[in-house]
Design a protein around this motif. Structure first.
Motif, PDB file in Angstrom:
ATOM      1  N   ASP A  60       0.820  -1.212   0.000  1.00 39.25           N
ATOM      2  CA  ASP A  60       0.000   0.000   0.000  1.00 39.25           C
ATOM      3  C   ASP A  60       0.855   1.263   0.000  1.00 39.25           C
ATOM      4  O   ASP A  60       0.502   2.254  -0.641  1.00 39.25           O
ATOM      5  N   SER A  61       1.965   1.235   0.738  1.00 39.92           N
ATOM      6  CA  SER A  61       2.786   2.445   0.817  1.00 39.92           C
ATOM      7  C   SER A  61       3.394   2.792  -0.546  1.00 39.92           C
ATOM      8  O   SER A  61       3.472   3.959  -0.919  1.00 39.92           O
ATOM      9  N   TYR A  62       3.798   1.795  -1.319  1.00 35.68           N
ATOM     10  CA  TYR A  62       4.330   2.047  -2.661  1.00 35.68           C
ATOM     11  C   TYR A  62       3.224   2.597  -3.557  1.00 35.68           C
ATOM     12  O   TYR A  62       3.422   3.565  -4.289  1.00 35.68           O
ATOM     13  N   GLN A  63       2.049   1.992  -3.487  1.00 33.60           N
ATOM     14  CA  GLN A  63       0.923   2.423  -4.309  1.00 33.60           C
ATOM     15  C   GLN A  63       0.507   3.856  -3.981  1.00 33.60           C
ATOM     16  O   GLN A  63       0.296   4.664  -4.895  1.00 33.60           O
ATOM     17  N   ARG A  64       0.421   4.205  -2.704  1.00 31.68           N
ATOM     18  CA  ARG A  64       0.094   5.579  -2.306  1.00 31.68           C
ATOM     19  C   ARG A  64       1.162   6.550  -2.793  1.00 31.68           C
ATOM     20  O   ARG A  64       0.856   7.631  -3.287  1.00 31.68           O
ATOM     21  N   GLY A  65       2.414   6.164  -2.649  1.00 32.74           N
ATOM     22  CA  GLY A  65       3.514   7.006  -3.093  1.00 32.74           C
ATOM     23  C   GLY A  65       3.510   7.207  -4.594  1.00 32.74           C
ATOM     24  O   GLY A  65       3.705   8.322  -5.085  1.00 32.74           O
ATOM     25  N   TRP A  66       3.270   6.134  -5.347  1.00 28.86           N
ATOM     26  CA  TRP A  66       3.252   6.237  -6.803  1.00 28.86           C
ATOM     27  C   TRP A  66       2.154   7.188  -7.257  1.00 28.86           C
ATOM     28  O   TRP A  66       2.377   8.071  -8.084  1.00 28.86           O
ATOM     29  N   ARG A  67       0.981   7.013  -6.708  1.00 24.45           N
ATOM     30  CA  ARG A  67      -0.149   7.871  -7.089  1.00 24.45           C
ATOM     31  C   ARG A  67       0.106   9.330  -6.722  1.00 24.45           C
ATOM     32  O   ARG A  67      -0.198  10.245  -7.497  1.00 24.45           O
TER      33      ARG A  67
END
Length: 92
Positions: A60-67
């Motif tokens: 989730d942290s990677y996905q939030r960061g990417w977005r």
């Protein structure tokens, strides 16, 4: 009287907006990859997606960061693909 009602409504609305969680072990890496994708689109109409798909689907942290990175670094009026449909970003 109306001004007080409007101010009260604005205060309540501000409380409902939750800040983006920037914690997590992969947030920074995701942000960098998302921003890199947006910057490439701006500079050269590059449709490649710079994203670690295994991290994007599992962390989730990677996905939030990417977005967040993609959103912050993209052209404000970038509302679609340019100039081709290759490298679609529908899953973000």
């Amino acid at each position: 009287m109306r001004i007080f009602a409007l101010l009260a409504l604005l205060v309540v609305a501000a409380c409902l907006v939750s800040p983006v969680d920037t914690t997590g072990p992969y947030y920074g890496q995701g942000f960098t990859d998302g921003c890199r994708t947006a910057e490439a689109r701006k500079a050269a109409f590059d449709t490649r997606v710079f994203r670690d798909e295994s991290l994007f689907s599992a962390q989730d942290s990677y996905q939030r960061g990417w977005r967040a990175g993609f959103s912050e670094c993209r052209v404000p009026n970038d509302v679609g693909l340019q100039p081709t449909d290759e490298g679609r970003l529908d899953n973000f």
